[in-house]
Design a protein around this motif. Sequence first.
Motif, mmCIF file in Angstrom:
data_model
loop_
_atom_site.group_PDB
_atom_site.id
_atom_site.type_symbol
_atom_site.label_atom_id
_atom_site.label_comp_id
_atom_site.label_asym_id
_atom_site.label_seq_id
_atom_site.Cartn_x
_atom_site.Cartn_y
_atom_site.Cartn_z
ATOM 1 N N SER A 191 -28.166 -33.184 -34.730
ATOM 2 C CA SER A 191 -28.973 -32.111 -35.467
ATOM 3 C C SER A 191 -28.660 -31.774 -34.167
ATOM 4 C CB SER A 191 -29.763 -31.976 -36.151
ATOM 5 O OG SER A 191 -31.441 -32.788 -34.334
ATOM 6 N N ALA A 192 -28.530 -31.783 -32.673
ATOM 7 C CA ALA A 192 -28.414 -31.056 -31.934
ATOM 8 C C ALA A 192 -26.661 -30.231 -31.422
ATOM 9 C CB ALA A 192 -28.333 -31.208 -30.065
ATOM 10 N N GLN A 193 -26.676 -29.063 -30.982
ATOM 11 C CA GLN A 193 -25.257 -29.218 -30.333
ATOM 12 C C GLN A 193 -24.235 -28.657 -30.191
ATOM 13 O OE1 GLN A 193 -24.285 -24.851 -31.217
ATOM 14 N NE2 GLN A 193 -25.786 -25.920 -32.677
ATOM 15 N N VAL A 244 -20.581 -27.356 -21.487
ATOM 16 C CA VAL A 244 -21.681 -26.198 -22.707
ATOM 17 C C VAL A 244 -20.399 -26.111 -23.904
ATOM 18 C CG1 VAL A 244 -23.771 -25.608 -23.136
ATOM 19 C CG2 VAL A 244 -23.483 -26.718 -21.222
ATOM 20 N N PRO A 245 -20.016 -26.429 -24.904
ATOM 21 C CA PRO A 245 -19.733 -25.523 -25.580
ATOM 22 C C PRO A 245 -19.751 -24.323 -25.972
ATOM 23 C CG PRO A 245 -18.902 -27.658 -25.969
ATOM 24 C CD PRO A 245 -19.922 -27.768 -25.458
ATOM 25 N N ILE A 263 -21.682 -35.289 -27.288
ATOM 26 C CA ILE A 263 -23.238 -35.132 -29.354
ATOM 27 C C ILE A 263 -22.010 -34.121 -29.814
ATOM 28 C CG2 ILE A 263 -24.864 -33.916 -29.551
ATOM 29 C CD1 ILE A 263 -26.535 -34.174 -26.760
ATOM 30 N N GLU A 264 -22.149 -34.373 -30.789
ATOM 31 C CA GLU A 264 -21.237 -34.481 -32.165
ATOM 32 C C GLU A 264 -22.649 -33.539 -32.797
ATOM 33 O OE1 GLU A 264 -17.301 -36.103 -32.893
ATOM 34 O OE2 GLU A 264 -18.692 -35.592 -34.926
#
Lengths: 517, 478
Positions: A327-329, A398-399, A500-501
């Motif tokens: 659920s994270a960015q 960090v996008p 992380i998606e």
Amino acid sequence: MLSIPTQRPPRRLFTLLLFCIFCFPSASQAIDLASFEQNVTEYTVKNGWTFILVKRPVAPVFAFMTVVNVGSAQEDTGRTGLAHMFEHMAFKGTPRLGTKNYEEEKKALEELERAYLAYQEAKLNAQSDAQHIEDLFSVFKSKQAAAAKFVKKNAFGDIVEREGGVALNAFTGADVTGYFYALPANKIELFCYLESERFLYPVFREFYEERDVVMEERRMRTESRPVGRLFEQFVVTAFTAHPYHHPVIGYASDIQSYTMTDAKGFFDTYYVPSNMVTAVVGDIDPKTLIPLLETYFGRIPGRPKPSALRTVEPPSIAEKVVTIKDSAQPFYMEGYHKPAATHPDQPVFDAIDDILTNGRTSRFYRSLVRDKQIAVSAGAYGAYPGEKYPHLWVAYAVPARGVANETVQHAIREELDRLKTEDVTDEELAKFRTRAKAGLIYSLKSNLGLAMSLTDYQTLFGDWRELFRYIQRFDRVTKADIRRIAKQTFVDSNRVVAQIETVTPAVPTPTAARKGE
Amino acid sequence: MSKRLPFILTYAVTVFFLATPVTGQVDSVEQLSYPPLPDIHVPQPTRVVLDNGMVVLLMEDHELPTVQVSARIRTGSRLEPADKVGLASLTGTVMRSGGTITHTGDQLDDYLESKAASVETGIGVASGSASMTCLSEDFSEMFTVFGDVLRNPRFDPGKLAIAKTRIIAGIARQNDDPDGILSREFSKLVYGKDSPYARVESYATVNNISRRDLIDWHAKYFVPNRIILGLVGDFQTEQALDLVKRTFEAWPQGKSFDDPIVPYQTSTTKNVYYVEKSDMTQAKIIIGHLGLTRKHPDYHPVVIINQIVSGSFGARLFSNVRSQKGLAYDVHGGIGFGWDYPATASFSMSTKTDTTQAGIDALLEEARKIMNAEPPTEEEVRKAKASLLNSFVFSVDSPGKILGKFLTYEYFGYPSDWLVRFRMGIEKATVDQVRKAARTHIKPDQFVFLIIGPRQGTAPALARYETVEELDISIPES
């Protein structure tokens, strides 16, 4: 506190010393190793414990750092996290510190360990009767309560802090374990007493309570944070054979099953004086300190050095990718295998790291953050998870909001490819050298910082003087070196990706699960 | 001959011990005695007020060939309008990143980094800051850049866009990390959700901020009579002061005005709040209310309470909740102090979800104990005082640290001998004062309870309370 460092200060901060540090009023007067050495006394106690003593009398205080050349890389399968657990136990006191009655406590601890081993054996045996396990567990808990009665809580930390000690802490990494604090200058003998006593005869009181504390540490740092989960997946994926692959804090089942007996075995093997280095920096007098070192640290018997690690990570033949759907960015990182920090090419990696990631003029910042505006931060971990053995250089980004990982991945690869095809500029190389030199000067403002870099070099290179010698290697890094290393390192088969998606969390229902099939 | 040898040896050993008694090994720590530490002399900075009202503090330090400059600017995000939350922070960022009228931000980056120097600016809740670090050989050149950044920022629109992108990414990520949720939501509960001490940026407030707002903010607050400048490092005071005057003396004084009172709620009501975060294996627990400022007359006794509760390895929370019960790795507590507005007072920990209730109970128990069930003992107070007084030397062990403290005292209107007063206040505090302060300043009837964690596991703990208010932390789209 009693923690695992997430990010080491980059080596280049510790590597150079061009200007005078001590006692020379002129700002730009360069000094060499010979003049620095006037403030340094090296002394090895007869059991092999090495001390580096540095006079820096700017205030009536001193700090020290003890580095033990053992980290999670020395752990066996099934006992991961033991190096870190021992670090916690080094705060639990000795037969003369932390007990109400050691003779009785010793017996109680022996009974406790017997009870625990019996319980654990039954628990791990699939054929054990549940009631039998339950009974043994009750015995263990009652022995634990009995032993706890003798504990003077946190007596070790208490005495340090009562006498004015600050910054009391320790860390465990993949390579080394470090212990440190600072004291007023008049308490030098207290340091000698406590630091020798703690490693002369550590008592593993409150071991099983502390195991629970470490388990909470794992839950907090690794399990309950998105990036914590990602780093663990990254490192366990990256290494095939080398013990760098297991997390420093250890796997949950290992944390919940290592024993006092395991910790004692680990201590006996690795905490031998010849495997330990301490730097003491501040308002000290080596002439009076050395006899104290012999008196106190000399109490510890000399033992053979532990044998070197045999396993060598084989060349990487396949790209590895791990994706956590969460659920994270989004978060993106990619690592490349590289040689140990003692390799002659390390200064070339230092240059690459600086040019790509250091500051607002770095290539990553200018491309990803300034020009493309696809990331809000982009950088690298220069040595992950350690540096003593072949390890990883890790780029991360960090996008920005709404930007996918593959967009930042593409921009990172563009910069890595550019290093292979175009020379870096003269300005970039000059800036790398200038900043490295200044960076060290800035970092020498603290006794503890200096103690850390001296023990670091002594442990890695076997000689703290490398702190000065390393400097010349920076001047020899060429544009061709950078292209050569980039071509050899930044290739698909040498890469490990972790990301992380973001997925919107859905409440799993039986229906939904069936639909998914 | 052979008979005499042992005697000689014995004699030699005796002489050795007499001459250097310090090398006699002790068996227990109680046997150690220490020579006195020399009197601690706290060097005073040179203080000069320029004609335009800028206060300048200077302190020489020749150990390393470097210079550090730091300034405090009388501004802060607490002064922002509610519909432009983020304005102060953006102004602080873009002042530096956006460059000056004569040099673009990129040019500044290139120039400073080629010299291994840095100039940075920022605005926090209660003050603005500007800093510079360089090698002393570049001092004069770099200080000129520092002055230019403070006086003439160009607020480049492109750099503003980058800074906004960063804040917006931060908003999108604000619920990823449990610690961030805990401190944000707890502040809202304690100060009131609309208080400038608690509110946070949203997409709407950030999108509502224009370049013009930044220019106006800078013009209003960045005037010499709202700036305190500190310099420490390898320079001669006279020359450094000349440089400061050349750079700043011509800067006209700004309009003088008082900042408005910042609103916050002064008391809370006991209540339990819950935030669901399903990707955790722990619950985070915090219990507390409003704290104090350092100006409170009970400051010194409360510092001692904090030391006893959570200030060291031997402190109560660490010993009882962590070492003895094994409930947590991180456990903290105490009555926080602000400089000019109250910080929060709280007890907090993270524990596995199964022990959520045990965790809450342990924290409450420690709060009740320190208040009256087991008030600070004489031994505890003695130890806490020893620790604070013996470690006092570390608060003044470098010129940079000392100058930083003087800057803070000057900015918040504390007397310049605050350090000396601190030591005296600790020395003088009595056991009764400490106990009374604990009874007065920990207020269980005002405790707000905040629990963050997955529903499964924490539910039984929460079910024990009559009402639990669940907080919605979803991020508004606009």
